[in-house]
Design a protein around this motif. Sequence first.
Motif, PDB file in Angstrom:
ATOM      1  N   GLU A 133       6.363   6.639   2.346  1.00  0.00           N
ATOM      2  CA  GLU A 133       5.054   6.246   1.850  1.00  0.00           C
ATOM      3  C   GLU A 133       5.070   6.213   0.324  1.00  0.00           C
ATOM      4  N   SER A 177       3.790   7.398  -2.642  1.00  0.00           N
ATOM      5  CA  SER A 177       3.018   8.554  -3.073  1.00  0.00           C
ATOM      6  C   SER A 177       3.771   9.253  -4.197  1.00  0.00           C
ATOM      7  N   ARG A 188       6.974  11.613   1.028  1.00  0.00           N
ATOM      8  CA  ARG A 188       6.297  11.641   2.335  1.00  0.00           C
ATOM      9  C   ARG A 188       7.029  10.680   3.263  1.00  0.00           C
ATOM     10  N   ARG A 239       7.117   9.000   7.366  1.00  0.00           N
ATOM     11  CA  ARG A 239       6.389   8.687   8.594  1.00  0.00           C
ATOM     12  C   ARG A 239       7.414   8.351   9.682  1.00  0.00           C
ATOM     13  N   TRP A 299      13.342   8.113   0.050  1.00  0.00           N
ATOM     14  CA  TRP A 299      12.155   8.048  -0.816  1.00  0.00           C
ATOM     15  C   TRP A 299      12.598   7.929  -2.259  1.00  0.00           C
TER      16      TRP A 299
END
Length: 492
Positions: free
Chosen positions: A127, A129, A133, A135, A228
């Motif tokens: 995500e 952010s 994070r 998912r 990420w």
Amino acid sequence: MPASTRHHRALAVFVHCLGILAAVPALPAAAPEAAAAPRPPAATPQPTASAPRPPATTPRPPAGAPRPTDVPPPPATVGPAVTRPPVAMAARVTEPTPPSAPPAMAPPTRAPASAPPQPVTVAVATESSPAPRYRIQVRNVSSSTLDTTVRQELPPGSTTTAISGGGRSTPANGSATEVTWRLRLPAHSTTTLGTALAATAPGQPLTAPTCAFTSDGSRPYDCATATWQAAAAPAAEVTEAPAWRRYPVLLAGLAVLVLISAAVLWVWRRRRGRRVTAAALATGGGAEGGRGTIYPRPAAPSPVRRRRTPPVWMLVGAAVVVLAGIVGTAGWTATRQVAAIDTQKQPTSGAWTGTGVTGSLGVPLRESAFEFTVYRMTCGVPGTAGKADGGGPAPVNGRRCEATVGVRNVTGDHQLWHSELQRAYLPGGRWVSTDESATRTANLGRDVFANPMAAGTRMVLPLVFTVDGRDPPEQLELRSGVFSAGVRVQMP
């Protein structure tokens, strides 16, 4: 006709007849029509010429009707050579029929291996952010309810701030941490999970691979990974050093300044010398009290003047400055090039195919034929490595380390890979190859190296390595062929 001529002709006719009689038995076997005609199958053994014919087993033809197999007896007046055709014909009739040659066929090849469809699939995404994070979507594509265990490997040194779906954070091997969920998936359902990590240093990528296992956690269904990446800094903030602060530019400017100063000094000294000479000529006295005259003066030998050149100290100083600038620029360039060399890369020249790649856990690494992704590595307690089915005895302090590996064939053809080329490196440079018997047991008796991988297919499977000692493997080396540069995965 003379008698000698009649005797010669009679002898020639006799010899010619003997040649014809000798060639008659070989004619049926050599005739192309007889060789091309199919032979009747021999259902029952035929009697030979020396064996007596058994009682009538087939109806005899009526009297007076000729039998096709009867051969008329030779005349009594013919010599022994005349009796050879019936014997040859009987041998030809009673000869057993040889078996027909099998059709020409290519040797069977090994069918390419394709991974069976898994009832559970996994997808991981990140995500946008400020903090990491993830998912996770776990999907049950079968028509029955399944119990599964989902494990997510977190980067070393990271801590969780939020876990959804009832997951638990537990320490794993070394400094890594994993999040575990135990789920019951209804048929044709999708479950979404999520994890959030604490903020890290800007610009540091974090990879978190996730796998779905059977209810006992021994066999993987499917695995996925995601990395990420923090948001990139604005372009206005990322600026390079100004040009005047770079070492090559400073050295070049200093050399130019020294050269310009030397040139100015030389020009000034030359003009000053000319002014002194002109003043001396203008103030030089004559015979009439220093006044000039229109008459030419008597010729006097003029002194030989040397051509003015820059002083030696100036030339030496300029050369030293220029040489220092060149040496400094070359040294700075060579230092940057040497610092950019990666000493961990494998050689890519000579017999190696492709470029060696090094990465971390959960990062897809591609070589010449395969794309390898190591999702997880777990090791048992020392001394628990028993004898596997069909394998040799394990070391006394040995233990088995199981790596969950994803393999994808990125070529357009079938590709083989071998267990001897997959290695786990231990501290000190020692390495071990894949334990074939233990790997076969972990894959439910299936030999994953027996058949080639079909083009474009992907498999997620466990590879087992039997190691000795208390130290786990530091690095995994995976490759498709002997001459492939392969990939290296650093263990946390």
